[in-house]
Design a protein around this motif. Structure first.
Motif, PDB file in Angstrom:
ATOM      1  N   ILE A  68       0.840  -1.209   0.000  1.00  0.00           N
ATOM      2  CA  ILE A  68       0.000   0.000   0.000  1.00  0.00           C
ATOM      3  C   ILE A  68       0.870   1.253   0.000  1.00  0.00           C
ATOM      4  CG2 ILE A  68      -1.653   1.350   1.346  1.00  0.00           C
ATOM      5  CD1 ILE A  68      -2.894  -1.320   2.249  1.00  0.00           C
ATOM      6  N   THR A  69       1.850   1.302   0.901  1.00  0.00           N
ATOM      7  CA  THR A  69       2.673   2.509   0.992  1.00  0.00           C
ATOM      8  C   THR A  69       3.543   2.702  -0.246  1.00  0.00           C
ATOM      9  OG1 THR A  69       4.337   1.294   2.256  1.00  0.00           O
ATOM     10  CG2 THR A  69       2.705   2.546   3.511  1.00  0.00           C
ATOM     11  N   THR A  70       4.073   1.617  -0.792  1.00  0.00           N
ATOM     12  CA  THR A  70       4.889   1.729  -1.996  1.00  0.00           C
ATOM     13  C   THR A  70       4.044   2.182  -3.179  1.00  0.00           C
ATOM     14  OG1 THR A  70       6.336  -0.026  -1.197  1.00  0.00           O
ATOM     15  CG2 THR A  70       6.454   0.495  -3.529  1.00  0.00           C
ATOM     16  N   LEU A  76       1.776   9.071  -5.905  1.00  0.00           N
ATOM     17  CA  LEU A  76       1.915  10.481  -5.530  1.00  0.00           C
ATOM     18  C   LEU A  76       3.173  11.094  -6.114  1.00  0.00           C
ATOM     19  CD1 LEU A  76       0.720  10.844  -1.844  1.00  0.00           C
ATOM     20  CD2 LEU A  76      -0.325  11.706  -3.917  1.00  0.00           C
ATOM     21  N   GLY A  77       4.225  10.298  -6.199  1.00  0.00           N
ATOM     22  CA  GLY A  77       5.461  10.821  -6.756  1.00  0.00           C
ATOM     23  C   GLY A  77       5.330  11.183  -8.217  1.00  0.00           C
ATOM     24  N   GLY A  80       1.108  13.269  -8.097  1.00  0.00           N
ATOM     25  CA  GLY A  80       0.642  14.039  -6.949  1.00  0.00           C
ATOM     26  C   GLY A  80       0.725  15.537  -7.139  1.00  0.00           C
ATOM     27  N   ILE A  81       1.787  16.011  -7.759  1.00  0.00           N
ATOM     28  CA  ILE A  81       1.940  17.447  -7.982  1.00  0.00           C
ATOM     29  C   ILE A  81       0.863  17.947  -8.941  1.00  0.00           C
ATOM     30  CG2 ILE A  81       3.465  19.210  -8.970  1.00  0.00           C
ATOM     31  CD1 ILE A  81       5.804  17.548  -7.854  1.00  0.00           C
ATOM     32  N   ILE A  82       0.579  17.170  -9.971  1.00  0.00           N
ATOM     33  CA  ILE A  82      -0.457  17.556 -10.937  1.00  0.00           C
ATOM     34  C   ILE A  82      -1.819  17.617 -10.256  1.00  0.00           C
ATOM     35  CG2 ILE A  82      -1.648  16.847 -13.047  1.00  0.00           C
ATOM     36  CD1 ILE A  82       1.045  15.563 -13.889  1.00  0.00           C
ATOM     37  N   ILE A  83      -2.114  16.627  -9.418  1.00  0.00           N
ATOM     38  CA  ILE A  83      -3.382  16.613  -8.694  1.00  0.00           C
ATOM     39  C   ILE A  83      -3.457  17.830  -7.763  1.00  0.00           C
ATOM     40  CG2 ILE A  83      -4.724  15.405  -6.925  1.00  0.00           C
ATOM     41  CD1 ILE A  83      -3.734  12.778  -8.187  1.00  0.00           C
ATOM     42  N   GLY A  84      -2.378  18.118  -7.064  1.00  0.00           N
ATOM     43  CA  GLY A  84      -2.357  19.261  -6.155  1.00  0.00           C
ATOM     44  C   GLY A  84      -2.613  20.571  -6.888  1.00  0.00           C
ATOM     45  N   PHE A  85      -1.943  20.779  -8.010  1.00  0.00           N
ATOM     46  CA  PHE A  85      -2.175  22.006  -8.778  1.00  0.00           C
ATOM     47  C   PHE A  85      -3.584  22.049  -9.353  1.00  0.00           C
ATOM     48  CE2 PHE A  85       2.582  22.478  -9.332  1.00  0.00           C
ATOM     49  CZ  PHE A  85       2.658  23.596  -8.514  1.00  0.00           C
TER      50      PHE A  85
END
Length: 165
Positions: A68-70, A76-77, A80-85
């Motif tokens: 799950i964490t991997t 996210l790696g 994740g930045i695209i989702i955040g923006f």
């Protein structure tokens, strides 16, 4: 077989996990992220993965929590930045009223008889920098403000075109 996993057990776990996910989201109204985590754990347990992390002979870590964490970390790696923006852009559109203004501008250009096309074009333009779920939140208030006498105007139809583009 890797670490004692069987393909048949993993497929059975996947089927059960999907059923549990649908049940949790649709019937119990559990938040989608929590339902995904619960379903993922069920898939791993039924599939035969150990709940706690173990180290295999080749030195790799193996277990449900590690998977799950991997998986979450790599997702996210990469996105994740695209989702955040996208979420930030959606908030900006909503707070400033830019999407609403766009919708009313297109409504004036297209005329009262072509409200769906006006909102579809707004949906298309809003969806370029943000994701569909953010677009839904941004466009919902605009759809509600269009005249009530136009019963065939549906946000679902507009969001369909937003997704297509």
């Amino acid at each position: 077989m890797i670490g004692g996993l069987s393909g048949d057990r993993m497929l059975l776990g996947l089927a059960i996990g999907i059923i549990v996910l649908i049940f949790l989201v649709l019937k119990t109204k559990v938040q989608a992220f929590l339902a995904l985590i619960i379903s993922t754990i069920i898939v791993g347990v039924v599939g035969g993965m150990p709940l706690t992390n173990i180290t295999l002979d080749d030195g790799k870590t193996f277990g449900i929590i590690n998977s799950i964490t991997t998986g979450f970390g790599s997702t996210l790696g990469s996105i994740g930045i695209i989702i955040g923006f996208g979420v930030m852009m959606g908030q900006i559109f909503e707070v400033t009223g830019a999407a609403k203004r766009m919708a009313f501008t297109f409504l004036k250009l297209f005329g009262k008889k072509r409200e769906e096309e006006a909102l579809a074009l707004t949906g298309f333009l809003v969806s370029i920098p943000i994701f569909c779920d953010s677009g839904f939140v941004v466009l919902s208030p605009s759809q509600k403000r269009f005249p009530k006498q136009r019963k065939n105007l549906s946000l679902g139809w507009v969001l369909h075109w937003q997704l297509v583009w």
